[in-house]
Design a protein around this motif. Sequence first.
Motif, mmCIF file in Angstrom:
data_model
loop_
_atom_site.group_PDB
_atom_site.id
_atom_site.type_symbol
_atom_site.label_atom_id
_atom_site.label_comp_id
_atom_site.label_asym_id
_atom_site.label_seq_id
_atom_site.Cartn_x
_atom_site.Cartn_y
_atom_site.Cartn_z
ATOM 1 N N ASN A 586 0.843 -1.217 0.000
ATOM 2 C CA ASN A 586 0.000 0.000 0.000
ATOM 3 C C ASN A 586 0.863 1.245 0.000
ATOM 4 O O ASN A 586 0.608 2.211 -0.724
ATOM 5 C CB ASN A 586 -0.897 0.033 1.246
ATOM 6 N N ALA A 590 1.102 4.143 -2.836
ATOM 7 C CA ALA A 590 0.784 5.545 -2.530
ATOM 8 C C ALA A 590 1.849 6.484 -3.079
ATOM 9 O O ALA A 590 1.580 7.657 -3.346
ATOM 10 C CB ALA A 590 0.645 5.732 -1.018
ATOM 11 N N ASP A 630 5.648 5.983 4.560
ATOM 12 C CA ASP A 630 5.922 6.331 3.155
ATOM 13 C C ASP A 630 5.908 7.833 2.982
ATOM 14 O O ASP A 630 5.543 8.569 3.896
ATOM 15 C CB ASP A 630 4.873 5.669 2.245
ATOM 16 N N ILE A 635 -3.336 10.476 3.389
ATOM 17 C CA ILE A 635 -4.735 10.011 3.445
ATOM 18 C C ILE A 635 -5.645 11.181 3.818
ATOM 19 O O ILE A 635 -5.478 11.781 4.883
ATOM 20 C CB ILE A 635 -4.876 8.857 4.454
ATOM 21 N N LEU A 643 -11.347 3.935 5.840
ATOM 22 C CA LEU A 643 -10.145 3.195 5.470
ATOM 23 C C LEU A 643 -10.245 1.708 5.773
ATOM 24 O O LEU A 643 -9.870 0.862 4.964
ATOM 25 C CB LEU A 643 -8.955 3.803 6.228
ATOM 26 N N PHE A 648 -13.587 -1.127 0.745
ATOM 27 C CA PHE A 648 -13.347 0.272 0.386
ATOM 28 C C PHE A 648 -11.981 0.373 -0.270
ATOM 29 O O PHE A 648 -10.973 -0.059 0.291
ATOM 30 C CB PHE A 648 -13.395 1.184 1.628
ATOM 31 N N THR A 649 -11.982 0.938 -1.467
ATOM 32 C CA THR A 649 -10.706 1.103 -2.175
ATOM 33 C C THR A 649 -10.778 2.331 -3.056
ATOM 34 O O THR A 649 -11.859 2.745 -3.456
ATOM 35 C CB THR A 649 -10.388 -0.150 -3.030
ATOM 36 N N THR A 650 -9.614 2.899 -3.348
ATOM 37 C CA THR A 650 -9.594 4.033 -4.273
ATOM 38 C C THR A 650 -8.949 3.610 -5.587
ATOM 39 O O THR A 650 -8.810 4.411 -6.487
ATOM 40 C CB THR A 650 -8.801 5.206 -3.676
ATOM 41 N N ARG A 651 -8.557 2.369 -5.582
ATOM 42 C CA ARG A 651 -7.872 1.903 -6.799
ATOM 43 C C ARG A 651 -8.809 1.081 -7.670
ATOM 44 O O ARG A 651 -9.666 0.345 -7.152
ATOM 45 C CB ARG A 651 -6.665 1.053 -6.419
ATOM 46 N N GLY A 654 -8.223 -2.491 -7.032
ATOM 47 C CA GLY A 654 -8.173 -2.858 -5.604
ATOM 48 C C GLY A 654 -9.377 -3.693 -5.213
ATOM 49 O O GLY A 654 -10.422 -3.664 -5.838
ATOM 50 N N MET A 655 -9.186 -4.448 -4.117
ATOM 51 C CA MET A 655 -10.269 -5.259 -3.566
ATOM 52 C C MET A 655 -10.879 -4.562 -2.350
ATOM 53 O O MET A 655 -12.036 -4.783 -2.002
ATOM 54 C CB MET A 655 -9.705 -6.615 -3.105
ATOM 55 N N GLY A 656 -10.043 -3.780 -1.690
ATOM 56 C CA GLY A 656 -10.518 -3.067 -0.495
ATOM 57 C C GLY A 656 -10.607 -3.966 0.709
ATOM 58 O O GLY A 656 -11.305 -3.649 1.678
ATOM 59 N N GLY A 658 -7.568 -5.454 2.037
ATOM 60 C CA GLY A 658 -6.234 -5.509 2.667
ATOM 61 C C GLY A 658 -6.214 -4.967 4.078
ATOM 62 O O GLY A 658 -5.929 -5.695 5.039
ATOM 63 N N LEU A 659 -6.531 -3.701 4.237
ATOM 64 C CA LEU A 659 -6.406 -3.052 5.545
ATOM 65 C C LEU A 659 -7.379 -3.650 6.553
ATOM 66 O O LEU A 659 -7.055 -3.794 7.728
ATOM 67 C CB LEU A 659 -6.653 -1.550 5.424
ATOM 68 N N PHE A 685 1.834 3.806 9.056
ATOM 69 C CA PHE A 685 0.974 2.786 9.666
ATOM 70 C C PHE A 685 1.784 2.096 10.735
ATOM 71 O O PHE A 685 2.934 1.738 10.519
ATOM 72 C CB PHE A 685 0.524 1.765 8.606
HETATM 73 P P1 ADP Z 1 -6.677 -1.984 -1.634
HETATM 74 O O1 ADP Z 1 -5.228 -1.969 -1.451
HETATM 75 O O2 ADP Z 1 -7.193 -3.201 -2.298
HETATM 76 O O3 ADP Z 1 -7.220 -0.736 -2.252
HETATM 77 P P2 ADP Z 1 -6.668 -1.648 1.137
HETATM 78 O O4 ADP Z 1 -7.646 -1.956 2.235
HETATM 79 O O5 ADP Z 1 -5.360 -2.150 1.320
HETATM 80 O O6 ADP Z 1 -7.324 -2.044 -0.171
HETATM 81 O O7 ADP Z 1 -6.592 -0.067 1.071
HETATM 82 C C1 ADP Z 1 -7.715 0.695 1.037
HETATM 83 C C2 ADP Z 1 -7.386 2.078 0.546
HETATM 84 O O8 ADP Z 1 -6.642 2.762 1.523
HETATM 85 C C3 ADP Z 1 -6.537 2.137 -0.648
HETATM 86 O O9 ADP Z 1 -7.321 2.071 -1.830
HETATM 87 C C4 ADP Z 1 -5.842 3.471 -0.521
HETATM 88 O O10 ADP Z 1 -6.636 4.468 -1.099
HETATM 89 C C5 ADP Z 1 -5.778 3.701 0.939
HETATM 90 N N1 ADP Z 1 -4.424 3.504 1.462
HETATM 91 C C6 ADP Z 1 -3.972 2.410 2.091
HETATM 92 N N2 ADP Z 1 -2.710 2.604 2.476
HETATM 93 C C7 ADP Z 1 -2.342 3.850 2.101
HETATM 94 C C8 ADP Z 1 -1.114 4.636 2.221
HETATM 95 N N3 ADP Z 1 -0.013 4.154 2.767
HETATM 96 N N4 ADP Z 1 -1.138 5.869 1.692
HETATM 97 C C9 ADP Z 1 -2.240 6.351 1.096
HETATM 98 N N5 ADP Z 1 -3.400 5.675 0.964
HETATM 99 C C10 ADP Z 1 -3.452 4.424 1.447
#
Ligand code: ADP
Length: 693
Positions: A586, A590, A630, A635, A643, A648-651, A654-656, A658-659, A685
Amino acid sequence: MSDALLTVAPQRWALLALARLRSLWQRWFLWLLLAVLVSALLVTVVWLAGRHEVEQVQAALDRDTADAVSDLRSGFQRNAQSLRATQAPGADRALWPDIAASLLREHREWLRLEWRDAALRPLQAVNTPYRMRILDEATRGAEQSDVTLACAAARKLGAPAYSPSHYVPIAGGGGVEVMELCVPIDAGGYLVASYSLRDALIELVGPTLTRGQEVAFTEADGTRLVALGTSRRTGTRVFTSQQLIDLPGTALMLRVDGWRAAPDLFPNMLTALVTAISIALVSVLVLLARDTRRRLRAERDLADALAFRKAMEDSVITGLRARDLQGRITYVNPAFCEMVGFSPEELMAGNAETSAAPGAPSAPEAPYWPTELAHEYQQRQARRLAGGMPPREGFESVFMRKDGTRFPVLIFEAPLINAHKVQTGWMSAFIDVSEQRRIEELSRASQERLQASARLATVGEMASLLSHELTQPLAAIASYASGSLNLLGPHAKGDQGEVAMAVRRIAEQADRAGQVIRSVHDFVRRRDRTREPVAPQALIDAVLPLVRLQARKLGVIIEVVFEDKLPAAMCDRTLVEQVLLNLARNAMQAMDSPDNVGSRVLRLRVARAVAVGGTGQEDGRRWIEFSVADLGCGIGAEVAERLFTPFFTTRADGMGLGLSLCRTVVEQHGGALVFEPNKPRGTVFRFTLPAAG
Ligand code: ADP
């Protein structure tokens, strides 16, 4: 206690009664004063009128008396002259009795005329023909005292003089009050005339005077000598006037008693008029008082109604606002003011500006309109003022509080019609629907969460299915790999050595894939995971090759920092490795933007920690903190809120998950996963794991 109550209650009651009395007194005091003043005026006027009349009567009586006195005085004078004329010088004395007799016929007031010599001896005498003889020679000698007195005075004065009156009794009873007049004559001697005082009154005083009043001669002490006229009627009031008639040698007191119906309450027209006016005045006062009372009651009712209306307006939670036909605010209730945070004065302040330009086509701008929507609202209002909108409607809008926050409102607008059925403006009711919207939002979010959980459950099922299905092929890969290795032999050289190396890597990764699948399977099934003490270094080393692979591709520099003498972490190493891998990925993603080129640094750090989850409280356990920092895009507040929400994802790819999974893993270890902005930019983090032992 009840005793205390008993003593307190009467006191309070007395105080209340006193206050009520005071208010009653204040209310009625002026009226009472007015009534007292009017009564006093009335009594005074009536009394004055009565007194005036009494004075009038008295003055008339005094005038009559004065006239009578002057009549008497001149009568006496004339008589004296007439008497003297009987002895004119050179006249024949023998004729005197005839002259005297004729004089007596003319003057009924005289009883007798005498001619006396210087020693007062009677020479001749004549009696009145109108009466029986009262005075005769026997009683009228030279020494008769009254005559002596009168003549002594006459001699002294050289002019006619009178004696004091004296009573002459008559043989048959009664008597006559007599007064002597003595006139000195030139030849010596005197002429004496005896006056009957009663006849003098009849003859010398005008007959009108004795009509309706009593005329009398009195002595100085008030004793009546003779009286003439009507006697007193009962029920009448006596008016008395007396005057002294000063005659040479004596003085007589003339007293006139008049009777009038005593001036009663309505003595004459004037008083009657005044009384009538006063009664009219009192009646008007009474009517006025009644009218005032009615007015007061109406005022009280009005005040009550107003107070009730105000209480109603103040207690409703609906905001109320009235505007005139020009769009100026004319009224707002407290609920509206509270809603928008402006005072009524502030809300109506805009009116002054608009009223300065009456022809202004646009409606005034309200302070609670959001700046960005003001134009649209103004147009809407202008349309309504021009009559281009339906008269009644309910619509939703956004208002701005004084502190700048926006909130949704539901508006109901209706024309304001006055008592003459003429529209004077618009009346609007407002309901703040922000709380409603918040609840709707909450239920929407929980709905989404429910859906997400359902999807998560499905994903879990799929994951366990996949892990089950993948075990066989992975086991096959591993056994083919070990078979191939056996075929190649332990000492393979050259190309075969390279192939043996690759096959060994394949076997390793297949084994790792198997572990990951098992961990995921365990995680999904929530089985007890195998926790073991793992050195932090080992955890980082396990993920570094994979991280480096991606770092190279993106041009990211990796920095790893370990604190000295770190204890081992108690954890499920495969899952924690996945967490580290995920965070590192992640972080690198970013930083994957063109403006970041040259400053792409990923910093992994492991250190001891004393507290968990940022609570700041030591709990006696030892912790190890891993941080992944990083220099990426950072964010934003909106992203930060959601988050850790699954999916939830911005990509785009992405699957949303991970976190969300990372946090679950860390929390299952008893630690916490948090994030904060990095300096100068990017994100850090951090998560904690318990130290072994
Ligand atoms: P994914 O990686 O599949 O999008 P995650 O749960 O890992 O799902 O992340 C969710 C969202 O959190 C990401 O789409 C991103 O927008 C944001 N994000 C996670 N880590 C960071 C980071 N280190 N810097 C900026 N944005 C982050």
